[in-house]
Design an enzyme around this catalytic site. Structure first.
Site, PDB file in Angstrom:
ATOM      1  N   ARG A   1      -0.358   6.626   7.690  1.00 54.40           N
ATOM      2  CA  ARG A   1       0.027   6.290   6.522  1.00 54.40           C
ATOM      3  C   ARG A   1      -0.146   8.072   5.848  1.00 54.40           C
ATOM      4  O   ARG A   1       0.030   8.199   4.785  1.00 54.40           O
ATOM      5  CB  ARG A   1      -0.306   5.464   5.606  1.00 54.40           C
ATOM      6  CG  ARG A   1      -0.548   4.418   5.538  1.00 54.40           C
ATOM      7  CD  ARG A   1      -1.290   3.151   4.741  1.00 54.40           C
ATOM      8  NE  ARG A   1      -1.014   1.620   5.228  1.00 54.40           N
ATOM      9  CZ  ARG A   1       0.045   0.932   5.027  1.00 54.40           C
ATOM     10  NH1 ARG A   1       1.248   1.044   3.808  1.00 54.40           N
ATOM     11  NH2 ARG A   1       0.308  -0.602   4.644  1.00 54.40           N
TER      12      ARG A   1
ATOM     13  N   ASP B   1       4.080   3.213   6.616  1.00 57.29           N
ATOM     14  CA  ASP B   1       3.498   3.123   8.519  1.00 57.29           C
ATOM     15  C   ASP B   1       3.399   2.241   9.330  1.00 57.29           C
ATOM     16  O   ASP B   1       5.682   1.883   8.819  1.00 57.29           O
ATOM     17  CB  ASP B   1       2.165   1.907   7.589  1.00 57.29           C
ATOM     18  CG  ASP B   1       2.335   0.355   7.462  1.00 57.29           C
ATOM     19  OD1 ASP B   1       3.760   0.630   6.534  1.00 57.29           O
ATOM     20  OD2 ASP B   1       2.118  -0.303   7.756  1.00 57.29           O
TER      21      ASP B   1
ATOM     22  N   LYS C   1       0.493  -1.352   0.484  1.00 57.51           N
ATOM     23  CA  LYS C   1       0.331   0.341  -0.143  1.00 57.51           C
ATOM     24  C   LYS C   1       1.272   0.982   0.462  1.00 57.51           C
ATOM     25  O   LYS C   1       0.517   2.263  -0.409  1.00 57.51           O
ATOM     26  CB  LYS C   1      -0.755   0.382   1.372  1.00 57.51           C
ATOM     27  CG  LYS C   1      -2.087  -1.198   1.263  1.00 57.51           C
ATOM     28  CD  LYS C   1      -1.684  -1.538   2.623  1.00 57.51           C
ATOM     29  CE  LYS C   1      -3.139  -2.656   3.075  1.00 57.51           C
ATOM     30  NZ  LYS C   1      -4.057  -2.730   4.559  1.00 57.51           N
ATOM     31  N   GLY C   2       1.745   1.381   0.325  1.00 54.87           N
ATOM     32  CA  GLY C   2       2.808   2.495   0.609  1.00 54.87           C
ATOM     33  C   GLY C   2       3.024   3.286  -0.779  1.00 54.87           C
ATOM     34  O   GLY C   2       3.398   4.403  -0.295  1.00 54.87           O
TER      35      GLY C   2
ATOM     36  N   ASP D   1      14.646  -0.905   0.949  1.00 57.45           N
ATOM     37  CA  ASP D   1      15.334  -1.100   1.736  1.00 57.45           C
ATOM     38  C   ASP D   1      16.797  -1.526   1.557  1.00 57.45           C
ATOM     39  O   ASP D   1      17.936  -1.250   1.414  1.00 57.45           O
ATOM     40  CB  ASP D   1      14.743  -1.008   3.371  1.00 57.45           C
ATOM     41  CG  ASP D   1      15.281  -1.447   4.572  1.00 57.45           C
ATOM     42  OD1 ASP D   1      16.230  -0.953   4.800  1.00 57.45           O
ATOM     43  OD2 ASP D   1      14.405  -1.649   5.524  1.00 57.45           O
TER      44      ASP D   1
ATOM     45  N   GLU E   1       7.853   2.388  -6.487  1.00 57.14           N
ATOM     46  CA  GLU E   1       8.040   1.775  -4.885  1.00 57.14           C
ATOM     47  C   GLU E   1       7.930   3.058  -4.251  1.00 57.14           C
ATOM     48  O   GLU E   1       8.021   4.457  -4.291  1.00 57.14           O
ATOM     49  CB  GLU E   1       9.488   1.134  -4.812  1.00 57.14           C
ATOM     50  CG  GLU E   1       8.956  -0.018  -4.203  1.00 57.14           C
ATOM     51  CD  GLU E   1       8.168  -0.706  -3.446  1.00 57.14           C
ATOM     52  OE1 GLU E   1       7.942  -0.202  -2.918  1.00 57.14           O
ATOM     53  OE2 GLU E   1       8.721  -1.640  -2.728  1.00 57.14           O
ATOM     54  N   ASP E   2       7.786   2.485  -2.750  1.00 56.71           N
ATOM     55  CA  ASP E   2       7.641   3.325  -1.963  1.00 56.71           C
ATOM     56  C   ASP E   2       9.083   4.164  -1.057  1.00 56.71           C
ATOM     57  O   ASP E   2       9.435   4.770  -1.059  1.00 56.71           O
ATOM     58  CB  ASP E   2       6.704   3.745  -0.507  1.00 56.71           C
ATOM     59  CG  ASP E   2       6.893   1.880   0.185  1.00 56.71           C
ATOM     60  OD1 ASP E   2       7.224   1.142  -0.791  1.00 56.71           O
ATOM     61  OD2 ASP E   2       5.991   2.163   1.238  1.00 56.71           O
TER      62      ASP E   2
ATOM     63  N   PHE F   1      13.832   4.063  10.264  1.00 60.09           N
ATOM     64  CA  PHE F   1      12.663   4.067  10.345  1.00 60.09           C
ATOM     65  C   PHE F   1      11.979   5.247  10.276  1.00 60.09           C
ATOM     66  O   PHE F   1      11.468   6.226  11.040  1.00 60.09           O
ATOM     67  CB  PHE F   1      11.723   2.810  10.710  1.00 60.09           C
ATOM     68  CG  PHE F   1      10.952   2.044  10.349  1.00 60.09           C
ATOM     69  CD1 PHE F   1      10.932   0.927   9.458  1.00 60.09           C
ATOM     70  CD2 PHE F   1       9.278   2.766  10.707  1.00 60.09           C
ATOM     71  CE1 PHE F   1       9.953   0.481   8.597  1.00 60.09           C
ATOM     72  CE2 PHE F   1       8.536   1.949   9.749  1.00 60.09           C
ATOM     73  CZ  PHE F   1       9.168   0.427   9.338  1.00 60.09           C
TER      74      PHE F   1
HETATM   75  P1  IMP Z   1      12.828  -4.484   1.456  1.00 61.39           P
HETATM   76  O1  IMP Z   1      12.309  -4.970   0.676  1.00 61.39           O
HETATM   77  O2  IMP Z   1      13.816  -4.169   1.915  1.00 61.39           O
HETATM   78  O3  IMP Z   1      14.007  -3.214   0.050  1.00 61.39           O
HETATM   79  O4  IMP Z   1      11.465  -3.689   1.905  1.00 61.39           O
HETATM   80  C1  IMP Z   1      11.340  -2.656   1.227  1.00 61.39           C
HETATM   81  C2  IMP Z   1       9.739  -2.451   1.747  1.00 61.39           C
HETATM   82  O5  IMP Z   1       9.945  -2.413   3.243  1.00 61.39           O
HETATM   83  C3  IMP Z   1       8.940  -0.681   1.472  1.00 61.39           C
HETATM   84  O6  IMP Z   1       7.845  -1.088   0.316  1.00 61.39           O
HETATM   85  C4  IMP Z   1       7.959  -0.787   2.822  1.00 61.39           C
HETATM   86  O7  IMP Z   1       6.620  -1.586   3.035  1.00 61.39           O
HETATM   87  C5  IMP Z   1       8.612  -1.344   3.883  1.00 61.39           C
HETATM   88  N1  IMP Z   1       9.696  -0.358   4.488  1.00 61.39           N
HETATM   89  C6  IMP Z   1      10.844  -0.303   4.311  1.00 61.39           C
HETATM   90  N2  IMP Z   1      11.121   0.705   5.509  1.00 61.39           N
HETATM   91  C7  IMP Z   1      10.714   1.221   5.718  1.00 61.39           C
HETATM   92  C8  IMP Z   1      10.341   2.550   6.494  1.00 61.39           C
HETATM   93  O8  IMP Z   1      10.875   3.125   7.167  1.00 61.39           O
HETATM   94  N3  IMP Z   1       9.015   2.868   6.989  1.00 61.39           N
HETATM   95  C9  IMP Z   1       7.781   2.345   6.054  1.00 61.39           C
HETATM   96  N4  IMP Z   1       8.378   1.200   5.305  1.00 61.39           N
HETATM   97  C10 IMP Z   1       9.265   0.825   4.966  1.00 61.39           C
HETATM   98 MG    MG Z   2       5.776  -1.702   3.803  1.00 67.46          MG
END
Ligand code: IMP
Ligand code: MG
Length: 193
Positions: free
Chosen positions: A173, A167, A51-52, A111, A107-108, A160
Site C-alpha cells: 500500500r 494491496d 482501506k484502498g 473493477d 474509491e481506489d 492486477f
Molecule cells: P469490484 O467490486 O470488482 O469493482 O472491486 C473493487 C475492489 O476490489 C476495490 O475497491 C479494491 O479494493 C479491490 N481491487 C480490485 N482490483 C484491484 C487491483 O488491481 N489491486 C488491488 N485491489 C483491487
Molecule cells: Mg481492497
C-alpha cells in the site's frame, strides 16, 4: 522509480509501473481543480472507502480549494485475494449524517463495479443532497453496470495492480506509484523481503 530508493526495489512481485508519481500528482491536481469549480460555495463531504482509497483521498483533499469534510467506511467483499464475489458487507460504518450533504464517494479502483454499486445504493438511502463518485482507477471494460463515475483518474488495462493504497494481502500500500503485481515473483521472493 528513478532517484528514490524504495523498500520494494528488489521485490520480484513489483512489475511495470502503470501510473507513475508525476502522473498521479498532475491528474489529482486536475481533479482537485475540477471539484473546486464544481462545488464552489459548498463544503463537500468526502467519503472514502477503506482501506484502498486512503492515500488518494489524502492527496485529493489537499488539491481541493474548499472546506471539505471527511468520513470513512470500510467494506469487505467475500471472494479470493484478487477477485470480488459481489457480496459486500460493511465492516466500519460512517460517523456523519449524510442527509442534505454534498457527498463525493472516493474509491481506489473500480473493477467489476459491484463494490461501488453496493456502496452507492447504501449512501443514496441516507438522503444526501447530491452524490457523485470519484474513482482513481477504472479497469477498462469489466463493469457490468454503468457505475456513473463523475471523476476518473486513469483507465487502466486488466492487470492486477498494487501501490498507492492498493494491496495484495495488505502489502504494497505504501508504494508511491501504481504498478503491476507479478504473482510469479512470489516463488523467488525472500521471506520478509
Ligand atoms: P469490484 O467490486 O470488482 O469493482 O472491486 C473493487 C475492489 O476490489 C476495490 O475497491 C479494491 O479494493 C479491490 N481491487 C480490485 N482490483 C484491484 C487491483 O488491481 N489491486 C488491488 N485491489 C483491487
Ligand atoms: Mg481492497
Amino acid at each position: 522509480m528513478p532517484g528514490t530508493a524504495s523498500p520494494f526495489d528488489d521485490d520480484p512481485c513489483v512489475g511495470r509501473v502503470v501510473v507513475g508519481e508525476d502522473e498521479l500528482r498532475d491528474r489529482i491536481a486536475a481533479i482537485g481543480k475540477e471539484i473546486t469549480a464544481d462545488y464552489h460555495g459548498r463544503a463537500p463531504l468526502l467519503v472514502g472507502v477503506l482501506k484502498g482509497a486512503f492515500m488518494f483521498m489524502s492527496d485529493l483533499a489537499r488539491a481541493i480549494d474548499l472546506p471539505v469534510e471527511f468520513d470513512f467506511m470500510a467494506v469487505a467483499s467475500y471472494g479470493s485475494a484478487t477477485k470480488t464475489s459481489g457480496v459486500v458487507r460493511i465492516v466500519k460504518d460512517l460517523e456523519l449524517d449524510l442527509s442534505g450533504r454534498d457527498v463525493i464517494l472516493v474509491e481506489d479502483i473500480v473493477d467489476s463495479g459491484l463494490t461501488l454499486s453496493y456502496v452507492r445504493k447504501n449512501l443514496l438511502a441516507r438522503g444526501p443532497a447530491t452524490l457523485e463518485i470519484c474513482a482513481l482507477l477504472v479497469r477498462d471494460g469489466l463493469q457490468k453496470h454503468d457505475p456513473q463515475l463523475r471523476y476518473v483518474g486513469f483507465r487502466i488495462p486488466p492487470d492486477f495492480v498494487i501501490g498507492y493504497g492498493l494491496d495484495v494481502a495488505e502489502r504494497y500500500r505504501n508504494l508511491p506509484y501504481i504498478c503491476v503485481y507479478d504473482a510469479t515473483g512470489e516463488e523467488s521472493r525472500e521471506p520478509g523481503g
